[in-house]
Design a protein around this motif. Structure first.
Motif, PDB file in Angstrom:
ATOM      1  N   UNK A   1       9.421 -14.824 -41.914  1.00 28.97           N
ATOM      2  CA  UNK A   1       9.647 -13.904 -43.486  1.00 28.97           C
ATOM      3  C   UNK A   1       8.982 -15.410 -43.967  1.00 28.97           C
ATOM      4  N   UNK A   2       8.634 -16.492 -44.130  1.00 28.95           N
ATOM      5  CA  UNK A   2       8.322 -17.184 -45.118  1.00 28.95           C
ATOM      6  C   UNK A   2       7.089 -17.663 -44.862  1.00 28.95           C
ATOM      7  N   UNK A   3       6.022 -17.663 -43.915  1.00 24.70           N
ATOM      8  CA  UNK A   3       5.250 -17.662 -43.500  1.00 24.70           C
ATOM      9  C   UNK A   3       4.484 -16.107 -43.607  1.00 24.70           C
ATOM     10  N   UNK A   4       4.870 -15.269 -43.230  1.00 23.51           N
ATOM     11  CA  UNK A   4       4.476 -14.067 -44.124  1.00 23.51           C
ATOM     12  C   UNK A   4       4.785 -13.973 -45.041  1.00 23.51           C
ATOM     13  N   UNK A   5       5.542 -14.205 -47.055  1.00 25.24           N
ATOM     14  CA  UNK A   5       5.253 -14.964 -47.710  1.00 25.24           C
ATOM     15  C   UNK A   5       4.407 -15.726 -48.969  1.00 25.24           C
ATOM     16  N   UNK A   6       3.614 -15.973 -47.426  1.00 21.79           N
ATOM     17  CA  UNK A   6       2.338 -16.882 -48.121  1.00 21.79           C
ATOM     18  C   UNK A   6       0.790 -16.791 -48.143  1.00 21.79           C
TER      19      UNK A   6
ATOM     20  N   UNK B   1      -9.059 -11.120 -38.939  1.00 21.64           N
ATOM     21  CA  UNK B   1      -8.471 -10.909 -40.298  1.00 21.64           C
ATOM     22  C   UNK B   1      -7.468 -12.145 -40.681  1.00 21.64           C
ATOM     23  N   UNK B   2      -6.705 -12.719 -40.482  1.00 26.61           N
ATOM     24  CA  UNK B   2      -5.781 -14.215 -41.210  1.00 26.61           C
ATOM     25  C   UNK B   2      -6.251 -15.079 -41.168  1.00 26.61           C
ATOM     26  N   UNK B   3      -7.674 -15.469 -40.921  1.00 26.67           N
ATOM     27  CA  UNK B   3      -8.647 -17.340 -40.614  1.00 26.67           C
ATOM     28  C   UNK B   3      -7.662 -17.794 -41.196  1.00 26.67           C
ATOM     29  N   UNK B   4      -8.438 -17.279 -42.147  1.00 26.60           N
ATOM     30  CA  UNK B   4      -8.446 -17.833 -44.302  1.00 26.60           C
ATOM     31  C   UNK B   4      -6.816 -18.473 -44.228  1.00 26.60           C
ATOM     32  N   UNK B   5      -6.622 -17.151 -44.090  1.00 28.24           N
ATOM     33  CA  UNK B   5      -4.367 -17.451 -44.527  1.00 28.24           C
ATOM     34  C   UNK B   5      -4.262 -18.349 -43.996  1.00 28.24           C
ATOM     35  N   UNK B   6      -4.344 -18.296 -42.596  1.00 29.50           N
ATOM     36  CA  UNK B   6      -3.678 -18.976 -41.294  1.00 29.50           C
ATOM     37  C   UNK B   6      -3.987 -20.683 -41.451  1.00 29.50           C
ATOM     38  N   UNK B   7      -5.286 -20.875 -42.262  1.00 27.42           N
ATOM     39  CA  UNK B   7      -5.440 -22.057 -42.430  1.00 27.42           C
ATOM     40  C   UNK B   7      -4.058 -22.679 -42.919  1.00 27.42           C
ATOM     41  N   UNK B   8      -3.979 -21.998 -44.323  1.00 25.37           N
ATOM     42  CA  UNK B   8      -3.266 -22.090 -45.594  1.00 25.37           C
ATOM     43  C   UNK B   8      -2.138 -22.071 -45.131  1.00 25.37           C
ATOM     44  N   UNK B   9      -1.595 -21.477 -43.819  1.00 21.77           N
ATOM     45  CA  UNK B   9      -0.456 -21.297 -43.808  1.00 21.77           C
ATOM     46  C   UNK B   9      -0.189 -22.382 -42.624  1.00 21.77           C
ATOM     47  N   UNK B  10      -1.013 -23.000 -42.374  1.00 23.12           N
ATOM     48  CA  UNK B  10      -0.852 -24.517 -40.640  1.00 23.12           C
ATOM     49  C   UNK B  10      -0.371 -23.378 -39.745  1.00 23.12           C
TER      50      UNK B  10
END
Length: 309
Positions: free
Chosen positions: A88-93, A206-215
């Motif tokens: 839930x915390x990662x999803x919010x980012x 689809x999530x690559x750029x967001x996964x980098x930001x979320x670590x």
């Protein structure tokens, strides 16, 4: 249904659009508006059930197929609900997931846990209707299911752990027919694992750029510019292991035609895949539901023809 209730990868329409708004967070938690998930979970169960029936020269087990459909919907929902609770915390980012019910505050953690237990209870009822060997095997499957949500923080191969969990139906389907496991079940399980890693790598594009930001990590990030080649290799391995499974179980021409259709579908995905097109990645990912049912359709037809003709 309001546009705010829909997530970017939702296919909600028709029936779901007529439900009360208060129900929608739970529909989304269980991914009922995205049926491809439970369809992908179900496909290995169905194929293994038919392959085991072919191997043992038994009539088609239609009752088992129905039970597995119910169990797949329930357990896919439970797994997704658990994943949303943990993430839930990662999803919010992450832009694509910040609208999920728990991350956006539409439901409370307590309500999510109650909903999770209800879905698990349905899955448990299905499991307890199987033979003792399959019941034990079903409880063992909880291990990869439980650890999967944490793997994206630990390894670049969370898709492999998802493969272990999502492909478990290949073992359950076989054991539900025979009361034991044999080599074809393990070959099919391996095939489904590679297939799952492949299609979930496509999804992770689809999530690559967001996964980098979320670590967090994924095979899509690991493969980088070689993501198409990586998926192609995984899909090739999936078809090869499935062929070994069919040959070792004694499947005939009709079952092989199902495998040819499955392989052709995977090859078409690879030809169309581009590592930087998110909309295309979602479309190709969703198409894997059809791929799985092509293999199942061939094996079911083989089972029916073998027994009744």
């Amino acid at each position: 249904m309001s546009s705010a209730a829909l997530l970017p990868d939702s296919s909600a329409q028709g029936f779901w659009g007529r439900l009360p708004a208060s129900w929608m967070p739970y529909v989304q938690l269980a991914r009922l508006d995205r049926p491809v998930g439970w369809q992908l979970l179900l496909a290995p169960c169905l194929s293994a059930t038919c392959l085991a029936a072919i191997n043992h020269a038994e009539k088609p087990h239609f009752g088992l197929l129905v039970l597995f459909a119910i169990g797949s919907i329930a357990m896919r929902g439970a797994g997704s609900t658990l994943n949303d609770f943990i993430d839930r915390d990662i999803d919010a980012k992450v832009e694509r997931t910040r609208g999920r019910p728990l991350a956006s505050g539409q439901v409370t953690p307590r309500a999510v846990l109650i909903f999770l237990m209800a879905q698990c209870l349905i899955g448990l009822c299905v499991l307890l209707s199987l033979n003792p060997y399959s019941i034990v095997l079903g409880f063992v499957s909880l291990l990869p299911v439980a650890v999967y949500p944490f793997m994206k923080r630990i390894t670049s191969w969370p898709q492999a752990v998802l493969g272990l969990a999502f492909s478990w139906g290949a073992l359950i389907g076989w054991s539900a027919v025979s009361g034991e496991l044999a080599a074809p079940a393990f070959w099919l399980y391996g095939s489904c694992i590679l297939w799952t890693i492949g299609y979930d790598t496509i999804y992770a594009i689809m999530d690559r750029k967001y996964d980098v930001e979320a670590g967090v990590k994924s095979t899509a990030l690991l493969f980088g510019e070689h993501v198409v080649a990586g998926v192609a290799l995984l899909y090739f391995g999936a078809v090869l292991l499935a062929e070994i499974a069919l040959l070792s179980a004694g499947a005939g021409v009709v079952g092989q035609l199902g495998l040819v259709a499955f392989g052709a579908h995977l090859a078409r995905q690879v030809r169309r895949l581009h590592g930087d097109e998110e909309a295309q990645a979602l479309q190709l990912f969703r198409s894997n539901a059809l791929a799985g049912f092509l293999l199942f359709g061939g094996l079911l037809a083989e089972n029916v023809l073998f027994y009744f003709v």
